[in-house]
Motif scaffolding. Structure first.
Motif, PDB file in Angstrom:
ATOM      1  N   PRO A  86     -22.522  11.310 166.578  1.00  0.00           N
ATOM      2  CA  PRO A  86     -21.873  12.440 165.907  1.00  0.00           C
ATOM      3  C   PRO A  86     -20.635  12.948 166.651  1.00  0.00           C
ATOM      4  O   PRO A  86     -19.667  13.390 166.024  1.00  0.00           O
ATOM      5  N   ALA A  87     -20.640  12.884 167.985  1.00  0.00           N
ATOM      6  CA  ALA A  87     -19.467  13.318 168.753  1.00  0.00           C
ATOM      7  C   ALA A  87     -18.257  12.464 168.409  1.00  0.00           C
ATOM      8  O   ALA A  87     -17.131  12.973 168.306  1.00  0.00           O
ATOM      9  N   GLY A  88     -18.476  11.165 168.219  1.00  0.00           N
ATOM     10  CA  GLY A  88     -17.379  10.296 167.813  1.00  0.00           C
ATOM     11  C   GLY A  88     -16.932  10.563 166.397  1.00  0.00           C
ATOM     12  O   GLY A  88     -15.736  10.547 166.085  1.00  0.00           O
ATOM     13  N   MET A  89     -17.897  10.862 165.517  1.00  0.00           N
ATOM     14  CA  MET A  89     -17.590  11.059 164.101  1.00  0.00           C
ATOM     15  C   MET A  89     -16.815  12.335 163.828  1.00  0.00           C
ATOM     16  O   MET A  89     -15.918  12.371 162.987  1.00  0.00           O
ATOM     17  N   ILE A  90     -17.149  13.406 164.538  1.00  0.00           N
ATOM     18  CA  ILE A  90     -16.541  14.703 164.227  1.00  0.00           C
ATOM     19  C   ILE A  90     -15.043  14.707 164.540  1.00  0.00           C
ATOM     20  O   ILE A  90     -14.254  15.369 163.871  1.00  0.00           O
ATOM     21  N   GLY A  91     -14.639  13.939 165.548  1.00  0.00           N
ATOM     22  CA  GLY A  91     -13.219  13.854 165.851  1.00  0.00           C
ATOM     23  C   GLY A  91     -12.507  12.843 164.976  1.00  0.00           C
ATOM     24  O   GLY A  91     -11.360  13.034 164.598  1.00  0.00           O
ATOM     25  N   ALA A  92     -13.205  11.758 164.632  1.00  0.00           N
ATOM     26  CA  ALA A  92     -12.579  10.693 163.852  1.00  0.00           C
ATOM     27  C   ALA A  92     -12.305  11.120 162.413  1.00  0.00           C
ATOM     28  O   ALA A  92     -11.299  10.720 161.823  1.00  0.00           O
ATOM     29  N   SER A  93     -13.188  11.926 161.836  1.00  0.00           N
ATOM     30  CA  SER A  93     -12.995  12.361 160.454  1.00  0.00           C
ATOM     31  C   SER A  93     -12.243  13.692 160.412  1.00  0.00           C
ATOM     32  O   SER A  93     -12.039  14.334 161.438  1.00  0.00           O
ATOM     33  N   ASN A  94     -11.856  14.111 159.203  1.00  0.00           N
ATOM     34  CA  ASN A  94     -10.967  15.266 159.074  1.00  0.00           C
ATOM     35  C   ASN A  94     -11.505  16.327 158.116  1.00  0.00           C
ATOM     36  O   ASN A  94     -12.263  16.027 157.199  1.00  0.00           O
ATOM     37  N   PHE A  95     -11.078  17.553 158.339  1.00  0.00           N
ATOM     38  CA  PHE A  95     -11.376  18.677 157.449  1.00  0.00           C
ATOM     39  C   PHE A  95     -10.317  18.636 156.350  1.00  0.00           C
ATOM     40  O   PHE A  95      -9.370  19.395 156.353  1.00  0.00           O
ATOM     41  N   PHE A  96     -10.479  17.678 155.408  1.00  0.00           N
ATOM     42  CA  PHE A  96      -9.389  17.405 154.470  1.00  0.00           C
ATOM     43  C   PHE A  96      -9.137  18.549 153.496  1.00  0.00           C
ATOM     44  O   PHE A  96      -8.017  18.731 153.023  1.00  0.00           O
ATOM     45  N   GLU A  97     -10.179  19.369 153.198  1.00  0.00           N
ATOM     46  CA  GLU A  97      -9.945  20.511 152.307  1.00  0.00           C
ATOM     47  C   GLU A  97      -8.882  21.443 152.896  1.00  0.00           C
ATOM     48  O   GLU A  97      -7.975  21.912 152.201  1.00  0.00           O
ATOM     49  N   LEU A  98      -9.011  21.714 154.199  1.00  0.00           N
ATOM     50  CA  LEU A  98      -8.060  22.598 154.868  1.00  0.00           C
ATOM     51  C   LEU A  98      -6.683  21.950 154.950  1.00  0.00           C
ATOM     52  O   LEU A  98      -5.663  22.589 154.666  1.00  0.00           O
ATOM     53  N   ALA A  99      -6.625  20.673 155.335  1.00  0.00           N
ATOM     54  CA  ALA A  99      -5.336  19.991 155.487  1.00  0.00           C
ATOM     55  C   ALA A  99      -4.569  19.929 154.166  1.00  0.00           C
ATOM     56  O   ALA A  99      -3.365  20.197 154.121  1.00  0.00           O
ATOM     57  N   VAL A 100      -5.273  19.569 153.087  1.00  0.00           N
ATOM     58  CA  VAL A 100      -4.626  19.490 151.773  1.00  0.00           C
ATOM     59  C   VAL A 100      -4.141  20.862 151.334  1.00  0.00           C
ATOM     60  O   VAL A 100      -3.017  21.017 150.840  1.00  0.00           O
ATOM     61  N   ALA A 101      -4.979  21.886 151.523  1.00  0.00           N
ATOM     62  CA  ALA A 101      -4.611  23.243 151.099  1.00  0.00           C
ATOM     63  C   ALA A 101      -3.371  23.738 151.831  1.00  0.00           C
ATOM     64  O   ALA A 101      -2.469  24.347 151.234  1.00  0.00           O
ATOM     65  N   VAL A 102      -3.287  23.495 153.134  1.00  0.00           N
ATOM     66  CA  VAL A 102      -2.126  23.945 153.909  1.00  0.00           C
ATOM     67  C   VAL A 102      -0.886  23.144 153.522  1.00  0.00           C
ATOM     68  O   VAL A 102       0.215  23.701 153.416  1.00  0.00           O
ATOM     69  N   ALA A 103      -1.034  21.837 153.298  1.00  0.00           N
ATOM     70  CA  ALA A 103       0.103  21.009 152.891  1.00  0.00           C
ATOM     71  C   ALA A 103       0.676  21.490 151.565  1.00  0.00           C
ATOM     72  O   ALA A 103       1.905  21.576 151.392  1.00  0.00           O
ATOM     73  N   VAL A 104      -0.201  21.828 150.639  1.00  0.00           N
ATOM     74  CA  VAL A 104       0.242  22.328 149.335  1.00  0.00           C
ATOM     75  C   VAL A 104       0.929  23.682 149.495  1.00  0.00           C
ATOM     76  O   VAL A 104       1.980  23.945 148.887  1.00  0.00           O
ATOM     77  N   ALA A 105       0.357  24.554 150.325  1.00  0.00           N
ATOM     78  CA  ALA A 105       0.931  25.886 150.529  1.00  0.00           C
ATOM     79  C   ALA A 105       2.309  25.805 151.189  1.00  0.00           C
ATOM     80  O   ALA A 105       3.224  26.559 150.843  1.00  0.00           O
TER      81      ALA A 105
END
Length: 350
Positions: free
Chosen positions: A289-308
């Motif tokens: 899980p330590a490897g997974m949490i950094g490798a994957s992304n909080f895409f909801e937040l990233a997409v929302a900020v990119a759109v804003a």
């Protein structure tokens, strides 16, 4: 019971094929039945798709039932896995993403994209790099038989750091002074994907254990949910790719160009965290899980900020969308890698 377990084993053995089929089905739905994603897109709040949130709950809930308060309290006795998560996610990942994305967009792919496009693609990549994953980590942890209680604490502390570190890091790397983080999206995601499922999971554990006994809960009840995480994952894939079907078909070359640095970054960050856990003699159920949490992304937040910041149809928003598209297949490959290398950690104790 034997036949059922065998069926689940066969199903999971060919998970890669099912994932590919679900991606194709999703794209076809988005292309030929756009009314379906258009209808589902109406059910959205603060940039979060409600149908997708429900499917993610199906994935998270079985894991949350495995958590008890005693296990959470014991996490503090072995904080090294938390230190790995914090250091990799906040002192390495955003800056490695900036470096790798700059190399590809500004230098290697210079002949294929304009400087203006390269700048916005870089911005989208940085937004992904500065937003480590929340919800989907529980899925990857389940698929690698991660320590449920430890994963919860890893995610919870990471969410607290996002509150104070996301904006300064984005401003530093992009030089954007007007970063507006949709706090509603951030807080709602934490509540939906961590707090509420954790409370419901623990309540289920307590109620069933009191009425039927702990042995029944551990040996019978919890196994009723075997396979639900995988099914939820596949349905989520269909949903994601149906939402993005037109984007994929209209921008095939640029999606490939954006995907290259994002995928490379994912492998590098996983390797850094995973190997660090091995060097620190942590057990596999903490290392994966330590490897997974950094490798994957909080895409909801990233997409929302990119759109804003840049607009719905901006190249930056497209880059964050590609992050969504590439994440699940790549993370499934990393889950398989983690499971196959479990023997590296067999002599370590949590």
């Amino acid at each position: 019971m034997e036949q059922k377990n065998s069926g689940i084993s066969v199903f999971q053995r060919y998970l890669t094929i099912w994932v590919a089929l679900c991606m194709v089905v999703g794209v076809l739905i988005g292309r030929f039945l756009p009314q379906i994603p258009e209808f589902l897109n109406q059910f959205e709040y603060a940039g979060i798709s409600i149908p997708m949130a429900i499917l993610i709950w199906f994935m998270i809930y079985p894991m949350m039932m495995k958590v008890d308060f005693q296990s959470i309290r014991n996490v503090g006795k072995n904080p090294k896995g938390l230190f790995v998560t914090w250091v990799v996610n906040w002192l390495i990942k955003p800056f490695s993403m900036y470096g790798i994305a700059s190399l590809f967009f500004m230098v290697i792919f210079k002949a294929f994209i304009t400087p203006e496009l390269a700048t916005e693609y870089l911005a989208g990549a940085v937004l992904l790099g500065a937003a480590p994953c929340t919800a989907m980590v529980f899925v990857w942890s389940t698929l690698t038989k991660g320590n449920a209680a430890y994963t919860v604490v890893q995610v919870a502390t990471n969410d607290l750091i996002i509150l104070v570190a996301f904006v300064p890091i984005v401003k530093l790397l992009l030089g954007v002074s007007n970063v507006q983080v949709p706090m509603t999206t951030l807080f709602l995601s934490v509540m939906l994907f961590v707090v509420i499922p954790l409370i419901l999971g623990i309540l289920t554990r307590v109620i069933v254990s009191k009425s039927k006994g702990t042995e029944y809960f551990e040996n019978t009840f919890i196994h009723k949910f075997d396979g639900i995480t995988t099914i939820g994952l596949l349905l989520t894939l269909i949903l994601i790719f149906s939402f993005q079907g037109s984007v994929i078909l209209e921008n095939p070359l640029h999606i490939l160009l954006i995907a290259v640095p994002l995928v490379l970054q994912t492998f590098i960050i996983f390797a850094v965290a995973y190997i660090a856990c091995k060097l620190l003699r942590l057990s596999h159920d903490i290392a994966a899980p330590a490897g997974m949490i950094g490798a994957s992304n909080f895409f909801e937040l990233a997409v929302a900020v990119a759109v804003a910041l840049f607009g719905t149809s901006s190249p930056a928003a497209l880059a964050t969308t590609v992050g969504v598209l590439t994440e699940v297949p790549v993370m499934l490959l990393l889950c398989r890698t983690a499971n196959r290398t479990k023997g590296w950690f067999d002599n370590e104790k949590a």
